[in-house]
Design a protein around this motif. Structure first.
Motif, PDB file in Angstrom:
ATOM      1  N   ARG A   1       0.826  -1.213   0.000  1.00 44.77           N
ATOM      2  CA  ARG A   1       0.000   0.000   0.000  1.00 44.77           C
ATOM      3  C   ARG A   1       0.858   1.259   0.000  1.00 44.77           C
ATOM      4  N   GLY A   2       1.894   1.263   0.871  1.00 49.15           N
ATOM      5  CA  GLY A   2       2.747   2.437   0.943  1.00 49.15           C
ATOM      6  C   GLY A   2       3.690   2.567  -0.232  1.00 49.15           C
ATOM      7  N   TYR A   3       4.261   1.446  -0.683  1.00 47.92           N
ATOM      8  CA  TYR A   3       5.238   1.451  -1.774  1.00 47.92           C
ATOM      9  C   TYR A   3       4.634   2.007  -3.057  1.00 47.92           C
ATOM     10  N   PHE A   4       3.374   1.647  -3.300  1.00 46.24           N
ATOM     11  CA  PHE A   4       2.706   2.098  -4.514  1.00 46.24           C
ATOM     12  C   PHE A   4       1.738   3.255  -4.275  1.00 46.24           C
ATOM     13  N   GLN A   5       1.789   3.846  -3.101  1.00 47.00           N
ATOM     14  CA  GLN A   5       1.010   5.043  -2.777  1.00 47.00           C
ATOM     15  C   GLN A   5      -0.468   4.897  -3.140  1.00 47.00           C
ATOM     16  N   ILE A   6      -1.038   3.764  -2.805  1.00 46.72           N
ATOM     17  CA  ILE A   6      -2.445   3.520  -3.090  1.00 46.72           C
ATOM     18  C   ILE A   6      -3.330   4.471  -2.299  1.00 46.72           C
ATOM     19  N   ALA A   7      -2.898   4.885  -1.123  1.00 50.33           N
ATOM     20  CA  ALA A   7      -3.732   5.687  -0.232  1.00 50.33           C
ATOM     21  C   ALA A   7      -4.158   7.016  -0.836  1.00 50.33           C
ATOM     22  N   THR A   8      -3.396   7.553  -1.769  1.00 50.10           N
ATOM     23  CA  THR A   8      -3.731   8.868  -2.330  1.00 50.10           C
ATOM     24  C   THR A   8      -4.165   8.796  -3.794  1.00 50.10           C
ATOM     25  N   THR A   9      -4.510   7.590  -4.276  1.00 49.07           N
ATOM     26  CA  THR A   9      -5.088   7.479  -5.616  1.00 49.07           C
ATOM     27  C   THR A   9      -6.549   7.931  -5.569  1.00 49.07           C
ATOM     28  N   SER A  10      -7.225   7.849  -6.708  1.00 49.92           N
ATOM     29  CA  SER A  10      -8.646   8.187  -6.786  1.00 49.92           C
ATOM     30  C   SER A  10      -9.420   6.969  -7.262  1.00 49.92           C
ATOM     31  N   GLN A  11     -10.431   6.586  -6.514  1.00 50.21           N
ATOM     32  CA  GLN A  11     -11.250   5.445  -6.920  1.00 50.21           C
ATOM     33  C   GLN A  11     -12.210   5.889  -8.022  1.00 50.21           C
ATOM     34  N   VAL A  12     -12.150   5.203  -9.167  1.00 47.16           N
ATOM     35  CA  VAL A  12     -12.942   5.634 -10.324  1.00 47.16           C
ATOM     36  C   VAL A  12     -13.983   4.620 -10.770  1.00 47.16           C
ATOM     37  N   ASP A  13     -13.882   3.367 -10.303  1.00 49.46           N
ATOM     38  CA  ASP A  13     -14.835   2.372 -10.780  1.00 49.46           C
ATOM     39  C   ASP A  13     -14.941   1.204  -9.805  1.00 49.46           C
ATOM     40  N   VAL A  14     -16.183   0.770  -9.596  1.00 46.01           N
ATOM     41  CA  VAL A  14     -16.478  -0.484  -8.905  1.00 46.01           C
ATOM     42  C   VAL A  14     -17.393  -1.253  -9.859  1.00 46.01           C
ATOM     43  N   PRO A  15     -16.796  -1.966 -10.834  1.00 45.06           N
ATOM     44  CA  PRO A  15     -17.584  -2.524 -11.946  1.00 45.06           C
ATOM     45  C   PRO A  15     -18.391  -3.760 -11.557  1.00 45.06           C
ATOM     46  N   ASP A  16     -19.297  -4.137 -12.464  1.00 44.93           N
ATOM     47  CA  ASP A  16     -20.005  -5.401 -12.325  1.00 44.93           C
ATOM     48  C   ASP A  16     -18.987  -6.539 -12.348  1.00 44.93           C
ATOM     49  N   VAL A  17     -19.382  -7.683 -11.790  1.00 44.61           N
ATOM     50  CA  VAL A  17     -18.426  -8.783 -11.645  1.00 44.61           C
ATOM     51  C   VAL A  17     -18.975 -10.068 -12.247  1.00 44.61           C
ATOM     52  N   ALA A  18     -18.045 -10.983 -12.521  1.00 43.45           N
ATOM     53  CA  ALA A  18     -18.409 -12.245 -13.158  1.00 43.45           C
ATOM     54  C   ALA A  18     -18.877 -13.283 -12.152  1.00 43.45           C
ATOM     55  N   HIS A  19     -18.587 -13.068 -10.872  1.00 47.22           N
ATOM     56  CA  HIS A  19     -18.979 -14.007  -9.819  1.00 47.22           C
ATOM     57  C   HIS A  19     -19.535 -13.193  -8.657  1.00 47.22           C
ATOM     58  N   PRO A  20     -20.634 -13.617  -8.021  1.00 47.87           N
ATOM     59  CA  PRO A  20     -21.249 -12.822  -6.945  1.00 47.87           C
ATOM     60  C   PRO A  20     -20.300 -12.474  -5.810  1.00 47.87           C
ATOM     61  N   ALA A  21     -19.316 -13.326  -5.534  1.00 46.51           N
ATOM     62  CA  ALA A  21     -18.417 -13.090  -4.405  1.00 46.51           C
ATOM     63  C   ALA A  21     -17.239 -12.196  -4.757  1.00 46.51           C
ATOM     64  N   MET A  22     -17.121 -11.812  -6.014  1.00 46.13           N
ATOM     65  CA  MET A  22     -15.980 -11.006  -6.452  1.00 46.13           C
ATOM     66  C   MET A  22     -16.264  -9.519  -6.263  1.00 46.13           C
ATOM     67  N   LEU A  23     -15.224  -8.792  -5.891  1.00 46.44           N
ATOM     68  CA  LEU A  23     -15.286  -7.331  -5.840  1.00 46.44           C
ATOM     69  C   LEU A  23     -14.065  -6.777  -6.556  1.00 46.44           C
ATOM     70  N   VAL A  24     -14.292  -5.766  -7.382  1.00 48.46           N
ATOM     71  CA  VAL A  24     -13.199  -5.132  -8.125  1.00 48.46           C
ATOM     72  C   VAL A  24     -13.204  -3.640  -7.829  1.00 48.46           C
ATOM     73  N   MET A  25     -12.047  -3.108  -7.473  1.00 47.32           N
ATOM     74  CA  MET A  25     -11.889  -1.666  -7.251  1.00 47.32           C
ATOM     75  C   MET A  25     -10.818  -1.141  -8.203  1.00 47.32           C
ATOM     76  N   VAL A  26     -11.173  -0.129  -8.985  1.00 47.84           N
ATOM     77  CA  VAL A  26     -10.249   0.464  -9.946  1.00 47.84           C
ATOM     78  C   VAL A  26      -9.864   1.854  -9.451  1.00 47.84           C
ATOM     79  N   ASN A  27      -8.563   2.063  -9.249  1.00 47.26           N
ATOM     80  CA  ASN A  27      -8.051   3.335  -8.750  1.00 47.26           C
ATOM     81  C   ASN A  27      -7.136   3.982  -9.782  1.00 47.26           C
ATOM     82  N   ASP A  28      -7.219   5.301  -9.858  1.00 43.31           N
ATOM     83  CA  ASP A  28      -6.480   6.053 -10.880  1.00 43.31           C
ATOM     84  C   ASP A  28      -5.413   6.916 -10.220  1.00 43.31           C
ATOM     85  N   TYR A  29      -4.181   6.848 -10.773  1.00 41.56           N
ATOM     86  CA  TYR A  29      -3.135   7.791 -10.384  1.00 41.56           C
ATOM     87  C   TYR A  29      -3.327   9.019 -11.253  1.00 41.56           C
TER      88      TYR A  29
END
Length: 754
Positions: A658-686
């Motif tokens: 998390r710290g190495y790739f500075q995920i904490a200060t990215t911007s979340q841009v998408d939580v798309p539909d998923v292929a399996h009910p138990a799956m979650l996808v988070m897309v963050n933009d630098y």
């Protein structure tokens, strides 16, 4: 996931590109723009105030005569202990000083707050086992603890409430009724340590690039000196509170106060009568902590109190929470409540040395009479927004930051975040991710995350937390109140917000309490008293905590790491507690030390068991405050850091990533539909790095899953790198997607570069 280390073969080209684009951590010795022009919080604050001389004794040692309003010694004793008096003293030291104008303060800056410390440990004073003879604050200032925190990747410490709380009856203190959130003083409670120990803790934290976050409560106090002076009608003190004087000719409208009590809660009939008579605004939008016969309304009446002027008085006062927590009035002409709260903030930041403040109960600062027959306007009121702007601006003006625990609608969080607190506790997605775990279905979680994004509540401005001192809140205020009639698409149907909230609450209660998990307890209408480990146990179908063996511990640990990954691998602050770090289980409700605490319906005490982070006192069965030791599934931090399979060792890898790739200060841009009910996808933009993104994929099921991740934000041909080991994962196909396979309760973090 594995840590990035020399024995793996990372995608050198992707890593090189990331370094060139300033994605990876910059040299800490190279100051950035904000550090040059606005020194990064929490540097030493200037001016440095002092509320009282070092080593000064407790105020008002002199006691003589009866503790009554006609005794000037008693009245002066109360004045000397009051928070309002301390506020006046500390405020003078910050007035008309040039350094008060050297920090920007108008606009919240969540990213600057996140950069100060993006991973927090949330302590709870009464639950921490300390070395024999050492106080809670001394233990939190221990250099070994901060070295361990830094090794794990923790740089923020929220102390929890450590100042005197409870009340005063005559000359005597009365105990806290809400876990020290019923503050009555600016003094540190001696049960937790001293002011000097608090300051030393801040110094030690700073030496390890850490910061300490203190508490203020803008919404209420306990029944301390300020409230007793208000009852007596002294000076500006009645103006601190939402309290109304009822003339003696109308005392027949007030209920009798039972012997041995100083107030009594109004029933609905008395509330209506006083409203009709024009004394109070009547019923509010909801009764928090509602317990029939104990708290039927948000109003209570005092017994008869005689002031220094000889006048006999009875008052009706507002308390959003418990009877012993009178609400502060932010729009009284004396502005006494505002002055008291601001002085408290100045003391914490400018005297004790904390770098940030948590605002507790800050969403209930305005109340206004509504149309006949309607409840008073008490949530989402513009006065709350204005008061929060004043508090947030004052804290930023002296170099600190704030975060709020605002359990209201997403709209309210968005509004107060425009000019108020820098960060907000994530009350919206917290029950949703626990629902996803309990049902192995992320649909509701995806709905809440999208709803937050659509209404302007961005992930980078949120504190994403595992367990804290409160219950697993499932009120779902956004859906159950303001948007109760709005239609939402859920499970292929259109349902109202009210029905949606009822459905989620019902499923959580069914799966995580009762016969399915008898060790968890419902907490009034607010949520479920539980630890993170016991939420997971219920989700895994474990009905008896005593039956947990090594195999069950491994399954609980893996699911715990999944929840940690969900919270940590997205923008914003990640917070976790000692109960999380040790894998604590709830205390039995029939434990002889716990059962009496549950008598008033506050079941939260079962999940506040004592824990020992460093193994400083293995023989201790209780904390210094008397909380029984909880069963720990994971062990101490030193033990876990020596075990590559442990929760903390693997958490350390997640936090390094998390710290190495500075995920904490990215911007979340998408939580798309998923292929399996138990799956979650988070897309963050630098946002500052063109063509570079980050994707987190999680499996909330207790079995392996596979499917294709698709997001319009992913560019065909973009290369994918596993951020855990630096290996090439593949590339985005022409349909803006890629295939993924995940083991049970697993998480995958990918760097995407086009």
């Amino acid at each position: 996931m594995t840590d990035i280390s020399p024995d793996v073969t990372p995608d050198d080209e992707l890593l090189e590109a990331a370094a060139e684009s300033d994605l990876l951590e910059q040299d800490p010795h190279e100051p950035n723009f904000a550090q040059v022009f606005y020194p990064a919080r929490p540097r030493a604050l200037r001016p440095r105030g002092r509320l009282r001389p070092q080593g000064a004794p407790s105020p008002a040692e002199l006691r003589s005569g009866e503790p009554l309003g006609d005794n000037p010694v008693y009245v002066e004793w109360l004045r000397d202990q009051s928070m309002l008096a301390d506020a006046k003293a500390i405020a003078r030291q910050f007035s008309a000083v040039g350094s008060m104008w050297q920090n920007p303060y108008a606009t919240p800056d969540p990213r600057l707050a996140v950069q100060t410390a993006s991973v927090w440990f949330t302590a709870y004073p009464i639950s921490m086992i300390t070395p024999p003879g050492r106080s809670f604050l001394a233990a939190l200032g221990d250099d070994e603890l901060w070295r361990t925190f830094a090794d794990i990747g923790i740089h923020g410490l929220h102390t929890g409430p450590v100042k005197q709380a409870g009340g005063i009856s005559g000359w005597s203190p009365t105990p806290s009724i809400d876990g020290h959130f019923d503050r009555i003083s600016t003094h540190i409670d001696t049960a937790f340590g001293t002011e000097d120990e608090f300051r030393e803790m801040c110094v030690t934290a700073a030496a390890h690039d850490g910061t300490v976050i203190d508490d203020i409560v803008p919404g209420h106090t306990g029944k301390g000196a300020d409230f007793r002076l208000a009852e007596l009608g002294v000076d500006d003190y009645p103006g601190i509170y939402h309290m109304v004087l009822v003339p003696e000719e109308d005392w027949h409208l007030l209920p009798d106060v039972p012997e041995g009590r100083d107030s009594v809660n109004l029933d609905e009939e008395a509330e209506a009568a006083l409203s009709e008579a024009g004394y109070i605004v009547g019923r509010l939008q909801r009764v928090i902590f509602h317990v029939p016969g104990v708290k039927d309304t948000n109003w209570s009446a005092t017994s008869v109190v005689t002031g220094p002027d000889g006048i006999r008085r009875r008052w009706v006062y507002l308390h959003y929470f418990k009877e012993g927590q009178p609400s502060i009035n932010w729009l009284d002409p004396t502005f006494a409540g505002m002055r008291m709260v601001m002085g408290d903030a100045l003391h914490s930041l400018g005297d004790l040395g904390s770098g940030g403040l948590r605002l507790d109960a800050n969403g209930f600062l305005g109340v206004e009479k509504s149309a006949e027959g309607s409840p008073a306007w008490s949530e989402g009121h513009p006065l709350s927004e204005a008061a929060n702007q004043l508090i947030g601006s004052m804290v930023r003006k002296i170099g600190g930051f704030t975060f709020q625990e605002l359990n209201l609608s997403i709209d309210d969080i968005a509004t107060t975040s425009e000019a108020g607190a820098d960060l907000s506790y994530d009350f919206v997605n917290r029950p949703a991710y626990q629902h996803a775990l309990a049902t192995a279905d992320t649909e509701f979680l995806r709905l809440t995350m999208r709803e937050a994004m659509a209404r302007g509540v961005h992930a980078v401005g949120l504190v994403h937390a595992l367990q804290n001192h409160d219950e697993m809140t499932y009120e779902l205020v956004h859906f159950a109140s303001e948007h109760r009639e709005e239609e939402f698409t859920f499970r292929g149907e259109q349902v109202s917000g009210e029905v949606l909230a009822e459905t989620i609450r019902g499923e959580l209660t069914e799966r995580l309490t009762g016969a399915a998990a008898p060790y968890n307890q419902v907490f009034t209408t607010n949520g479920i008293a539980s630890t993170t480990a016991s939420i997971i146990a219920g989700s895994l179908g474990i009905t008896d905590l005593d039956a947990i063996g090594e195999e069950e511990v491994a399954r609980i640990r893996q699911a715990h790491l999944l929840l940690a990954s969900y919270n940590a691998l997205q923008p914003g602050v990640f917070a976790l507690s000692g109960w999380d770090l040790t894998g604590a289980l709830p205390l039995p409700a029939d434990h002889p030390d716990v059962a009496p605490l549950l008598d008033g319906g506050d079941t939260r005490w079962i999940h506040r068991g004592a824990y020992d982070l460093l193994g400083v006192d293995p023989s201790a069965q209780r904390s210094m405050s008397g909380m029984p030791r909880a069963r720990s599934l994971y062990g101490t931090l030193p033990e876990q850091l020596e075990d590559e399979t442990s929760f903390v060792y693997r958490l350390k890898q997640i936090l390094h990533l998390r710290g190495y790739f500075q995920i904490a200060t990215t911007s979340q841009v998408d939580v798309p539909d998923v292929a399996h009910p138990a799956m979650l996808v988070m897309v963050n933009d630098y946002e500052s790095i063109e063509g570079q993104m980050q994707v987190t994929v999680l499996n909330f099921a207790a079995e392996p899953i596979s499917g294709t991740v698709i997001s319009e934000h992913l560019v065909p041909g973009a290369r994918l790198m596993d951020m855990g080991d630096g290996s090439t994962f593949g590339e985005v196909d022409q349909l803006h997607g890629f295939h993924v396979e995940l083991e049970a309760h697993a998480a995958l973090a990918l760097l995407v570069r086009s």
